[in-house]
Design an enzyme around this catalytic site. Structure first.
Site, PDB file in Angstrom:
ATOM      1  N   LYS A  22       0.809  -1.298  -0.160  1.00 27.94           N
ATOM      2  CA  LYS A  22      -0.045  -0.058  -0.159  1.00 27.94           C
ATOM      3  C   LYS A  22       0.754   1.341   0.024  1.00 27.94           C
ATOM      4  O   LYS A  22       0.690   2.074  -0.750  1.00 27.94           O
ATOM      5  CB  LYS A  22      -0.756  -0.117   1.157  1.00 27.94           C
ATOM      6  CG  LYS A  22      -1.610   1.349   1.510  1.00 27.94           C
ATOM      7  CD  LYS A  22      -2.382   1.222   2.875  1.00 27.94           C
ATOM      8  CE  LYS A  22      -1.799   1.504   3.811  1.00 27.94           C
ATOM      9  NZ  LYS A  22      -1.497   3.050   4.221  1.00 27.94           N
ATOM     10  N   ARG A  93      -4.724  10.543   4.610  1.00 27.84           N
ATOM     11  CA  ARG A  93      -3.707  11.556   4.712  1.00 27.84           C
ATOM     12  C   ARG A  93      -2.889  11.626   3.424  1.00 27.84           C
ATOM     13  O   ARG A  93      -2.066  12.704   3.159  1.00 27.84           O
ATOM     14  CB  ARG A  93      -3.079  11.685   5.958  1.00 27.84           C
ATOM     15  CG  ARG A  93      -3.941  11.604   7.152  1.00 27.84           C
ATOM     16  CD  ARG A  93      -3.174  11.087   8.222  1.00 27.84           C
ATOM     17  NE  ARG A  93      -2.063  12.021   8.416  1.00 27.84           N
ATOM     18  CZ  ARG A  93      -2.042  13.328   8.930  1.00 27.84           C
ATOM     19  NH1 ARG A  93      -3.286  13.775   9.356  1.00 27.84           N
ATOM     20  NH2 ARG A  93      -0.976  14.342   8.753  1.00 27.84           N
ATOM     21  N   CYS A 117      -5.146  12.573  13.460  1.00 26.88           N
ATOM     22  CA  CYS A 117      -6.031  11.475  13.233  1.00 26.88           C
ATOM     23  C   CYS A 117      -5.831  10.679  14.443  1.00 26.88           C
ATOM     24  O   CYS A 117      -5.085  11.240  15.503  1.00 26.88           O
ATOM     25  CB  CYS A 117      -5.359  10.848  11.917  1.00 26.88           C
ATOM     26  SG  CYS A 117      -3.826  10.182  12.502  1.00 26.88           S
ATOM     27  N   ARG A 122       0.139  14.465  13.587  1.00 33.46           N
ATOM     28  CA  ARG A 122       0.703  14.395  12.169  1.00 33.46           C
ATOM     29  C   ARG A 122       0.690  15.483  11.130  1.00 33.46           C
ATOM     30  O   ARG A 122      -0.055  15.764  10.182  1.00 33.46           O
ATOM     31  CB  ARG A 122      -0.199  13.450  11.375  1.00 33.46           C
ATOM     32  CG  ARG A 122       0.204  11.914  12.011  1.00 33.46           C
ATOM     33  CD  ARG A 122      -0.588  10.812  11.622  1.00 33.46           C
ATOM     34  NE  ARG A 122       0.207  10.149  10.260  1.00 33.46           N
ATOM     35  CZ  ARG A 122      -0.004   9.144   9.664  1.00 33.46           C
ATOM     36  NH1 ARG A 122      -1.438   8.534   9.963  1.00 33.46           N
ATOM     37  NH2 ARG A 122       0.497   8.770   8.638  1.00 33.46           N
ATOM     38  N   ASP A 306       4.325   0.497  12.026  1.00 36.25           N
ATOM     39  CA  ASP A 306       3.048  -0.334  11.548  1.00 36.25           C
ATOM     40  C   ASP A 306       3.023  -1.689  11.975  1.00 36.25           C
ATOM     41  O   ASP A 306       2.027  -2.187  11.681  1.00 36.25           O
ATOM     42  CB  ASP A 306       3.155  -0.086   9.930  1.00 36.25           C
ATOM     43  CG  ASP A 306       2.867   1.288   9.626  1.00 36.25           C
ATOM     44  OD1 ASP A 306       2.249   2.258  10.428  1.00 36.25           O
ATOM     45  OD2 ASP A 306       2.777   1.500   8.341  1.00 36.25           O
ATOM     46  N   VAL A 328       7.592   6.903  17.269  1.00 38.39           N
ATOM     47  CA  VAL A 328       7.292   7.627  15.803  1.00 38.39           C
ATOM     48  C   VAL A 328       6.025   8.317  15.874  1.00 38.39           C
ATOM     49  O   VAL A 328       6.017   9.609  15.599  1.00 38.39           O
ATOM     50  CB  VAL A 328       7.061   6.762  14.863  1.00 38.39           C
ATOM     51  CG1 VAL A 328       6.869   7.217  13.481  1.00 38.39           C
ATOM     52  CG2 VAL A 328       8.394   5.865  14.638  1.00 38.39           C
ATOM     53  N   ARG A 398      -8.763  -0.396   4.607  1.00 36.36           N
ATOM     54  CA  ARG A 398      -7.754   0.403   3.983  1.00 36.36           C
ATOM     55  C   ARG A 398      -6.306  -0.061   3.567  1.00 36.36           C
ATOM     56  O   ARG A 398      -5.774   0.313   2.686  1.00 36.36           O
ATOM     57  CB  ARG A 398      -7.494   1.463   4.883  1.00 36.36           C
ATOM     58  CG  ARG A 398      -8.602   2.550   5.178  1.00 36.36           C
ATOM     59  CD  ARG A 398      -8.208   3.757   6.014  1.00 36.36           C
ATOM     60  NE  ARG A 398      -6.860   4.130   5.811  1.00 36.36           N
ATOM     61  CZ  ARG A 398      -5.993   4.733   6.487  1.00 36.36           C
ATOM     62  NH1 ARG A 398      -6.280   4.518   7.781  1.00 36.36           N
ATOM     63  NH2 ARG A 398      -4.681   4.858   6.106  1.00 36.36           N
TER      64      ARG A 398
END
Ligand code: UD1
Length: 418
Positions: A22, A93, A117, A122, A306, A328, A398
Site C-alpha cells: 500500500k 492523509r 488523526c 501528524r 506499523d 514515531v 484500508r
C-alpha cells in the site's frame, strides 16, 4: 457498517501470498502526475486507500484503465484541477502526496490541510518547509494549503524528523526542479526506494535512495511511458508471520522480501518463533510458548511503528513482561483498551506500554480505531478463546487485501458480517 466475526483458537497453517505494498502504491500512483506519458503500474493491491487515490487522480484529470488484476494504465494528459479536496484528504492523509508533483509540473497545488488523526497530530510542516526551500510560495487559508512556483529550484533540505511521505513528496517535486536537490535525514524506508526506482525508470536522476541523503538532479521532463511493478507489502507479510506466532501455527508468506523485515524477524526470533528466510518468502513456525521481548519503534531500518500493535497482541500472550516503546507517533496505543477487554494485562505510561503476558485471551466485542490497531485485534481474536466481533473494519479494508479470505485459507474461522 461491516463487522468481522472470529472464532479463535485455531492453529493457522499453510501458505499466503503477500499483496503489493500500500505505502509504495500510493506515492507511485501519485508520481504518474509528473509526466504526460502512459504509465503501466502492476501489483497494485485492491484496498480502500488505493480506491481513494484513484478518485483523487481522476478528480485531477487522470485517465485510468484498471485491468481488474492489479494492473493500471495511468495517463495525465492535462490537468483538470489543482486541488485535493477535504473529502478525500480527510479519508486518506497520503493525499498530501500530490503537493510536490502538482507544484513541480503545473506550478500550482491546492490541498486540504490534513487534521490530526487517531494516532497523532501528524503535521505536514516538513513537506511545506522543503517546498519553500525549493522556491515555492506557500499560503494557508480556509483549511487549504496552496503551493505556487514558476519552476521549483534545486535546494539543500534537512528534515528535522525522518518523514516518509515528506521525503517522497520532496523527492517527486525535485525530479522536475531546476538544479540539484539534496534531502538530508531522508527516510530510508523500502517504499521510498520503490518510489525512487519508479521515478528513475521514468527518467528521473536520483541517487542515494535507501540512505539518509538523497540527491536528485532535476530534469526538464520525464519519459513518456514506463512500466513498473510495486514491491510486496512488508507490513502485511509481518502481520501474517505474527499470526503464525500467536496461534502456534506455521505460515509461509510467499513473495515477501525478508531483508525488509529484519527488525521484525529478529524480534520474532527473540520471542522463540522459528523463522526461515527463503528466496521467495519467509516462514514462521511456533511450537512452544512465546517469550517476552522489548520493542522500540523507529524509522527504518528500526522496528516499524506499523507492526507495533500486532506485536503487542503477541506480547499479551507471552511468558513474562515486555515493554513496547512507541517513538514515531504520539498516540498509537488505542488498541490497548480493546486488548484489555479481551483479558490482556497492559499498562500505558507515556509512550511505553508495559505488557504482562497472560496464558489466554478471551473473545469479546471490540472496536477497531485505526488500520494497524485493527490488525492487532484480528490477531488477538484468532488466538483468543471464544468469539470476537470487531466493528469499524473499514480501517482494516484500508490496508489489508482480502484479509478474511487469506485467514480462512490458513484455517482461521473468520467471517464478515455486512
Ligand atoms: C508513513 C506511512 C505510515 C507509517 C509512517 C511511519 C505512508 C502512506 N504512510 O506515514 O503507514 O506509519 O510513515 O513509518 O507511507 N512529522 C512531522 N512533520 C511532518 C511530517 C511528519 O512532525 O511534516 C512527524 C509525524 O507526526 C510523525 C513522524 O514525523 O510523528 C513520522 O511521520 P511520517 O514518516 O511523516 O509518517 P507518514 O509519512 O505520514
Amino acid at each position: 457498517m461491516d463487522k468481522i466475526r472470529i472464532k479463535g483458537g485455531k492453529r493457522l497453517k499453510g501458505e499466503v501470498a503477500v499483496s503489493g505494498a500500500k505505502n509504495a502504491a500510493l506515492p507511485i500512483l501519485v508520481a504518474t502526475l509528473l509526466s504526460r506519458g502512459e504509465h503501466r503500474v502492476q501489483n497494485i493491491p485492491k484496498l480502500m486507500d488505493v480506491a481513494t487515490i484513484k478518485r483523487l487522480l481522476n478528480h485531477l484529470g487522470a485517465v485510468i484503465e484498471d485491468d481488474g488484476q492489479g494492473g493500471w494504465t495511468v495517463r495525465m494528459p492535462a490537468l483538470a484541477r489543482h486541488e485535493a479536496p477535504y473529502e478525500l484528504v480527510k479519508t486518506m492523509r497520503a493525499s498530501v502526496l500530490v503537493l510536490g508533483p502538482l507544484a513541480a509540473r503545473f506550478g500550482e497545488a491546492r490541498v486540504s490541510l490534513p487534521g490530526g488523526c487517531a494516532i497523532g497530530a501528524r503535521p505536514i510542516n516538513l513537506h511545506l518547509m522543503g517546498l519553500e526551500k525549493m522556491g515555492a510560495e506557500i499560503q494557508i487559508e480556509h483549511g487549504y494549503v496552496t503551493v505556487r512556483a514558476q519552476r521549483l529550484k534545486g535546494a539543500r533540505i534537512y528534515l528535522d524528523l525522518t518523514s516518509v511521505t515528506g521525503t517522497e513528496n520532496l523527492m517527486m517535486a525535485a525530479t522536475l526542479a531546476d538544479g540539484v536537490t539534496v534531502i538530508e535525514n531522508a527516510a530510508r524506508e523500502p517504499e521510498v526506494v520503490d518510489l525512487a526506482h519508479f521515478l528513475i525508470r521514468c527518467g528521473a536522476k536520483i541517487h542515494g535512495a535507501g540512505t539518509d541523503v538523497i540527491t536528485i538532479d532535476g530534469v526538464e521532463s520525464l519519459n513518456d511511458s514506463c512500466t513498473y511493478r510495486i514491491m510486496p507489502d512488508r507490513i502485511e507479510a509481518g502481520t501474517y508471520l505474527t499470526a503464525a506466532a500467536i496461534t502456534g501455527g506455521e505460515i509461509f508468506v510467499r513473495g515477501c522480501n525478508p531483508r525488509y523485515l529484519d527488525a521484525v524477524l529478529q524480534k520474532l526470533r527473540e520471542a522463540g518463533v522459528q523463522i526461515r528466510e527463503e528466496t521467495d518468502g519467509a516462514r514462521a513456525a511456533a511450537t512452544g510458548r512465546i517469550g517476552a521481548v522489548d520493542i522500540k519503534t523507529l524509522p527504518y531500518p528500526g522496528f516499524p511503528t506499523d507492526m507495533q500493535a500486532q506485536m503487542m497482541a503477541l506480547m499479551a500472550l507471552s511468558d513474562g513482561l515486555s515493554v513496547i516503546t512507541e517513538t514515531v507517533f504520539e498516540n498509537r496505543f488505542t488498541h490497548v483498551a480493546e486488548l484489555r477487554r479481551m483479558g490482556a494485562n497492559i499498562n500505558v505510561q507515556g509512550n511505553n506500554a508495559i505488557i504482562k503476558g497472560t496464558q489466554r485471551l478471551s473473545g469479546a466485542p471490540v472496536m477497531a480505531s485505526d488500520l494497524r490497531a485493527s490488525a492487532c485485534l484480528v490477531l488477538a481474536a484468532l488466538a483468543a478463546e471464544g468469539e470476537t466481533e470487531i466493528s469499524r473494519v473499514y480501517h482494516l479494508d484500508r490496508g489489508y487485501e482480502q484479509i478474511e479470505q487469506k485467514f480462512s485459507n490458513l484455517g482461521g474461522e473468520i467471517t464478515r458480517i455486512t
